[in-house]
Design a protein around this motif. Sequence first.
Motif, mmCIF file in Angstrom:
data_model
loop_
_atom_site.group_PDB
_atom_site.id
_atom_site.type_symbol
_atom_site.label_atom_id
_atom_site.label_comp_id
_atom_site.label_asym_id
_atom_site.label_seq_id
_atom_site.Cartn_x
_atom_site.Cartn_y
_atom_site.Cartn_z
ATOM 1 N N SER A 118 -53.137 -12.823 -36.519
ATOM 2 C CA SER A 118 -53.315 -12.829 -34.956
ATOM 3 C C SER A 118 -53.253 -11.485 -34.323
ATOM 4 N N ILE A 119 -52.017 -10.892 -34.537
ATOM 5 C CA ILE A 119 -51.988 -9.348 -33.954
ATOM 6 C C ILE A 119 -52.802 -8.094 -34.772
ATOM 7 N N MET A 120 -52.862 -8.383 -35.966
ATOM 8 C CA MET A 120 -53.107 -7.258 -36.662
ATOM 9 C C MET A 120 -54.826 -7.063 -36.652
ATOM 10 N N LEU A 121 -55.451 -8.253 -36.495
ATOM 11 C CA LEU A 121 -57.015 -7.996 -36.880
ATOM 12 C C LEU A 121 -57.706 -8.643 -35.403
ATOM 13 N N SER A 122 -56.946 -8.660 -34.209
ATOM 14 C CA SER A 122 -57.488 -9.023 -33.165
ATOM 15 C C SER A 122 -58.169 -7.953 -32.275
ATOM 16 N N GLY A 123 -57.678 -6.751 -32.653
ATOM 17 C CA GLY A 123 -58.133 -5.367 -31.928
ATOM 18 C C GLY A 123 -57.019 -5.080 -30.896
ATOM 19 N N ILE A 124 -55.813 -5.627 -31.011
ATOM 20 C CA ILE A 124 -54.907 -5.047 -29.903
ATOM 21 C C ILE A 124 -54.206 -4.079 -30.406
ATOM 22 N N MET A 125 -54.138 -3.504 -31.620
ATOM 23 C CA MET A 125 -53.260 -2.436 -32.092
ATOM 24 C C MET A 125 -54.162 -1.280 -32.390
ATOM 25 N N PHE A 126 -55.640 -1.762 -32.670
ATOM 26 C CA PHE A 126 -56.367 -0.573 -32.888
ATOM 27 C C PHE A 126 -57.703 -1.587 -32.846
ATOM 28 N N VAL B 223 -51.122 -10.707 -25.733
ATOM 29 C CA VAL B 223 -51.847 -11.398 -27.161
ATOM 30 C C VAL B 223 -50.697 -11.627 -27.942
ATOM 31 N N MET B 224 -49.688 -10.504 -28.014
ATOM 32 C CA MET B 224 -48.616 -10.468 -28.960
ATOM 33 C C MET B 224 -47.742 -11.376 -28.702
ATOM 34 N N SER B 225 -47.253 -11.384 -27.346
ATOM 35 C CA SER B 225 -46.361 -12.406 -26.767
ATOM 36 C C SER B 225 -46.660 -13.990 -26.855
ATOM 37 N N VAL B 226 -47.836 -14.246 -26.499
ATOM 38 C CA VAL B 226 -48.432 -15.465 -26.676
ATOM 39 C C VAL B 226 -48.585 -15.939 -28.154
ATOM 40 N N SER B 227 -48.908 -15.158 -29.087
ATOM 41 C CA SER B 227 -48.905 -15.608 -30.721
ATOM 42 C C SER B 227 -47.543 -15.881 -31.031
ATOM 43 N N MET B 228 -46.479 -15.134 -30.690
ATOM 44 C CA MET B 228 -45.205 -15.289 -31.291
ATOM 45 C C MET B 228 -44.678 -16.587 -30.594
ATOM 46 N N GLY B 229 -45.034 -16.796 -29.269
ATOM 47 C CA GLY B 229 -44.306 -18.071 -28.952
ATOM 48 C C GLY B 229 -44.801 -19.149 -29.267
ATOM 49 N N ALA B 230 -46.444 -19.227 -29.164
ATOM 50 C CA ALA B 230 -46.996 -20.321 -30.062
ATOM 51 C C ALA B 230 -46.884 -20.636 -31.504
ATOM 52 N N PHE B 231 -46.888 -19.615 -32.317
ATOM 53 C CA PHE B 231 -46.973 -20.010 -33.696
ATOM 54 C C PHE B 231 -45.509 -19.892 -34.375
ATOM 55 N N ILE B 232 -44.660 -19.077 -33.652
ATOM 56 C CA ILE B 232 -43.350 -19.350 -34.187
ATOM 57 C C ILE B 232 -42.050 -19.797 -33.251
#
Length: 238
Positions: free
Chosen positions: A171-179, A57-66
């Motif tokens: 996307s990465i903070m509120l998606s459930g991947i961190m906690f 999720v982190m990798s895809v969000s980084m590539g797609a949005f940034i």
Amino acid sequence: MSGFLYGVALQWKLDIRSKSLLVTCYIIPLIFFLLMGGIFTSVMPDMRGTLIQSMIVMSVSMGAFIGLPPSLLETYGSDIKKVYKSNGVPIYLGLITMFLSAFIHLMIACAVIVLLAPVLFEAVLPAQPPTFFLALAIYIIVSLSIGSILGLIIKNQAKLTMIAQLVFLPSIMLSGIMFPVDLLPDFLEMIGRIFPASWGYRLMLDKGFYLENLWYLILVFFAAVIVCGILLKKQKSD
């Protein structure tokens, strides 16, 4: 068809040489994976069961949005667009070739995570690989469609960077991947559901591929296609 395939291959070669894409699709996501993978599994051993999905999720969000939007801005916000028009090249070709190229790069980066996570951090592999990779492909496509809107609608690089971060961070903070999202206040949990990361994460989990986690991603994708079509039509008339 041969011209289209040539365009995709050319864009692939250009992206390979792009330092921006190298950083956003490979270097930063893989460094994050190598550092945080060890931390997550040490602090929360149970996270080995979802580590692969979280890092993806982190990798895809980084590539797609940034990663993708600046490439689109460089093409559609410069004289390259005029070259398309003067040579009779469809205005949508640049978007499609960059979209497909980014999709391939993100799939490669995610495959690296899937291969390394069990070796480095004893992460649990997906129980059904075909279903997992189908869910991954859907999530990448939806994320790239949103990144495409950002790259087409925003004309200023500084503003694009700021807005891309405003999409990437929730996307990465509120998606459930961190906690677990259960730890969030209700209003933050609702905000997190606006972003495709939350839905893509659940879709990639074992036994998570069902309509309840899929319908929103489909809705977002078709809405993004319509918006991109309108923006491209506007680009053509400018």
